[in-house]
Write a protein that holds these residues in place. Structure first.
Motif, PDB file in Angstrom:
ATOM      1  N   VAL A 115       0.839  -1.195   0.000  1.00 51.51           N
ATOM      2  CA  VAL A 115       0.000   0.000   0.000  1.00 51.51           C
ATOM      3  C   VAL A 115       0.874   1.246   0.000  1.00 51.51           C
ATOM      4  CG1 VAL A 115      -1.951  -1.103   1.161  1.00 51.51           C
ATOM      5  CG2 VAL A 115      -0.164  -0.030   2.527  1.00 51.51           C
ATOM      6  N   ASP A 116       0.266   2.363  -0.368  1.00 49.02           N
ATOM      7  CA  ASP A 116       0.893   3.679  -0.295  1.00 49.02           C
ATOM      8  C   ASP A 116      -0.007   4.580   0.532  1.00 49.02           C
ATOM      9  OD1 ASP A 116       3.020   3.008  -2.018  1.00 49.02           O
ATOM     10  OD2 ASP A 116       1.840   3.546  -3.784  1.00 49.02           O
ATOM     11  N   LYS A 117       0.615   5.583   1.174  1.00 50.00           N
ATOM     12  CA  LYS A 117      -0.187   6.594   1.838  1.00 50.00           C
ATOM     13  C   LYS A 117      -0.860   7.434   0.759  1.00 50.00           C
ATOM     14  CE  LYS A 117       1.482   8.611   5.553  1.00 50.00           C
ATOM     15  NZ  LYS A 117       2.448   9.320   6.432  1.00 50.00           N
ATOM     16  N   ALA A 118      -2.111   7.778   0.970  1.00 45.08           N
ATOM     17  CA  ALA A 118      -2.880   8.520  -0.030  1.00 45.08           C
ATOM     18  C   ALA A 118      -2.356   9.940  -0.220  1.00 45.08           C
ATOM     19  CB  ALA A 118      -4.349   8.545   0.368  1.00 45.08           C
ATOM     20  N   THR A 119      -1.686  10.488   0.787  1.00 50.89           N
ATOM     21  CA  THR A 119      -1.138  11.838   0.705  1.00 50.89           C
ATOM     22  C   THR A 119       0.290  11.820   1.234  1.00 50.89           C
ATOM     23  OG1 THR A 119      -1.935  12.388   2.915  1.00 50.89           O
ATOM     24  CG2 THR A 119      -3.387  12.931   1.080  1.00 50.89           C
ATOM     25  N   GLY A 120       0.997  12.906   1.051  1.00 51.22           N
ATOM     26  CA  GLY A 120       2.316  13.040   1.651  1.00 51.22           C
ATOM     27  C   GLY A 120       3.441  12.355   0.911  1.00 51.22           C
TER      28      GLY A 120
ATOM     29  N   THR B 290       9.831   1.204  10.581  1.00 49.67           N
ATOM     30  CA  THR B 290       8.819   1.546  11.585  1.00 49.67           C
ATOM     31  C   THR B 290       7.447   1.062  11.139  1.00 49.67           C
ATOM     32  OG1 THR B 290       8.341   3.692  10.560  1.00 49.67           O
ATOM     33  CG2 THR B 290      10.054   3.651  12.246  1.00 49.67           C
ATOM     34  N   LEU B 291       6.560   0.974  12.113  1.00 48.21           N
ATOM     35  CA  LEU B 291       5.159   0.690  11.824  1.00 48.21           C
ATOM     36  C   LEU B 291       4.375   1.987  11.932  1.00 48.21           C
ATOM     37  CD1 LEU B 291       4.436  -2.542  13.881  1.00 48.21           C
ATOM     38  CD2 LEU B 291       4.801  -2.367  11.434  1.00 48.21           C
ATOM     39  N   GLN B 292       3.451   2.179  11.011  1.00 47.73           N
ATOM     40  CA  GLN B 292       2.502   3.279  11.120  1.00 47.73           C
ATOM     41  C   GLN B 292       1.110   2.673  11.149  1.00 47.73           C
ATOM     42  OE1 GLN B 292       2.794   6.544   8.415  1.00 47.73           O
ATOM     43  NE2 GLN B 292       4.889   7.007   9.000  1.00 47.73           N
ATOM     44  N   PHE B 293       0.252   3.222  11.983  1.00 47.89           N
ATOM     45  CA  PHE B 293      -1.122   2.764  12.110  1.00 47.89           C
ATOM     46  C   PHE B 293      -2.007   3.769  11.381  1.00 47.89           C
ATOM     47  CE2 PHE B 293       1.260   0.812  15.416  1.00 47.89           C
ATOM     48  CZ  PHE B 293       0.770  -0.479  15.459  1.00 47.89           C
ATOM     49  N   LEU B 294      -2.654   3.283  10.307  1.00 44.57           N
ATOM     50  CA  LEU B 294      -3.385   4.178   9.414  1.00 44.57           C
ATOM     51  C   LEU B 294      -4.804   3.685   9.186  1.00 44.57           C
ATOM     52  CD1 LEU B 294      -0.465   4.416   6.871  1.00 44.57           C
ATOM     53  CD2 LEU B 294      -1.182   6.243   8.386  1.00 44.57           C
ATOM     54  N   THR B 295      -5.705   4.629   8.957  1.00 42.83           N
ATOM     55  CA  THR B 295      -7.083   4.285   8.625  1.00 42.83           C
ATOM     56  C   THR B 295      -7.183   3.936   7.145  1.00 42.83           C
ATOM     57  OG1 THR B 295      -7.622   6.580   8.133  1.00 42.83           O
ATOM     58  CG2 THR B 295      -8.020   5.829  10.402  1.00 42.83           C
ATOM     59  N   GLU B 296      -8.275   3.274   6.788  1.00 41.63           N
ATOM     60  CA  GLU B 296      -8.507   2.860   5.413  1.00 41.63           C
ATOM     61  C   GLU B 296      -8.480   4.045   4.442  1.00 41.63           C
ATOM     62  OE1 GLU B 296     -10.974  -1.044   4.885  1.00 41.63           O
ATOM     63  OE2 GLU B 296     -12.263   0.679   4.543  1.00 41.63           O
ATOM     64  N   GLU B 297      -9.023   5.170   4.883  1.00 36.05           N
ATOM     65  CA  GLU B 297      -9.110   6.352   4.037  1.00 36.05           C
ATOM     66  C   GLU B 297      -7.738   6.921   3.694  1.00 36.05           C
ATOM     67  OE1 GLU B 297     -10.753   6.207   7.113  1.00 36.05           O
ATOM     68  OE2 GLU B 297     -12.553   5.405   6.190  1.00 36.05           O
TER      69      GLU B 297
ATOM     70  N   PHE C 245      -6.771  -4.300  12.217  1.00 36.23           N
ATOM     71  CA  PHE C 245      -7.517  -4.201  13.458  1.00 36.23           C
ATOM     72  C   PHE C 245      -8.909  -3.646  13.199  1.00 36.23           C
ATOM     73  CE2 PHE C 245      -3.042  -3.471  14.344  1.00 36.23           C
ATOM     74  CZ  PHE C 245      -2.799  -4.396  15.343  1.00 36.23           C
ATOM     75  N   LEU C 246      -9.896  -4.179  13.870  1.00 37.71           N
ATOM     76  CA  LEU C 246     -11.246  -3.633  13.850  1.00 37.71           C
ATOM     77  C   LEU C 246     -11.399  -2.763  15.088  1.00 37.71           C
ATOM     78  CD1 LEU C 246     -14.016  -3.566  12.486  1.00 37.71           C
ATOM     79  CD2 LEU C 246     -14.642  -5.549  13.871  1.00 37.71           C
TER      80      LEU C 246
ATOM     81  N   ARG D  45      -8.358  -0.362  10.971  1.00 42.74           N
ATOM     82  CA  ARG D  45      -7.082   0.335  11.090  1.00 42.74           C
ATOM     83  C   ARG D  45      -6.001  -0.664  10.707  1.00 42.74           C
ATOM     84  NH1 ARG D  45      -6.558   4.969  15.056  1.00 42.74           N
ATOM     85  NH2 ARG D  45      -8.487   5.211  13.914  1.00 42.74           N
ATOM     86  N   TYR D  46      -4.936  -0.178  10.058  1.00 43.52           N
ATOM     87  CA  TYR D  46      -3.901  -1.046   9.512  1.00 43.52           C
ATOM     88  C   TYR D  46      -2.537  -0.684  10.077  1.00 43.52           C
ATOM     89  CZ  TYR D  46      -7.625  -1.897   6.207  1.00 43.52           C
ATOM     90  OH  TYR D  46      -8.841  -2.209   5.658  1.00 43.52           O
ATOM     91  N   ALA D  47      -1.767  -1.713  10.453  1.00 45.32           N
ATOM     92  CA  ALA D  47      -0.366  -1.518  10.815  1.00 45.32           C
ATOM     93  C   ALA D  47       0.427  -1.757   9.538  1.00 45.32           C
ATOM     94  CB  ALA D  47       0.054  -2.487  11.901  1.00 45.32           C
ATOM     95  N   VAL D  48       1.165  -0.727   9.114  1.00 46.39           N
ATOM     96  CA  VAL D  48       1.919  -0.793   7.860  1.00 46.39           C
ATOM     97  C   VAL D  48       3.408  -0.671   8.181  1.00 46.39           C
ATOM     98  CG1 VAL D  48       2.291   0.276   5.608  1.00 46.39           C
ATOM     99  CG2 VAL D  48      -0.014   0.237   6.604  1.00 46.39           C
TER     100      VAL D  48
END
Length: 58
Positions: free
Chosen positions: A10-15, A44-51, A26-27, A34-37
Motif C-alpha cells: 500500500v501507499d499513503k494517499a497523501t504526503g 517503523t510501523l505506522q497505524f493508518l485508517t482505510e481512508e 484491526f477492527l 485500522r492497519y499496521a503498515v
C-alpha cells in the motif's frame, strides 16, 4: 470486510506516496478498520485508517 489484507502493498494517499506492507489489520470499537503498515526504508510501523491508504501501483 476490510479493504486491505496482511501482505498487501500500500501507499499513503497523501504526503509523497510513502509505501509499505500491511502487517496487521484491526477492527476498532466503532467498526472501522485500522492497519499496521511496515513502512519501507524507515523500519517503523505506522497505524493508518482505510481512508489514508491506496493500493500500491508498481
Amino acid at each position: 470486510m476490510s479493504k486491505f489484507a496482511i501482505g498487501d502493498k500500500v501507499d499513503k494517499a497523501t504526503g509523497g506516496r510513502e509505501g509499505g506492507v500491511v502487517v496487521a489489520v484491526f477492527l476498532t470499537d466503532d467498526g472501522n478498520f485500522r492497519y499496521a503498515v511496515d513502512m519501507e526504508g524507515y523500519g517503523t510501523l505506522q497505524f493508518l485508517t482505510e481512508e489514508r491508504l491506496v493500493v500500491h501501483i508498481s
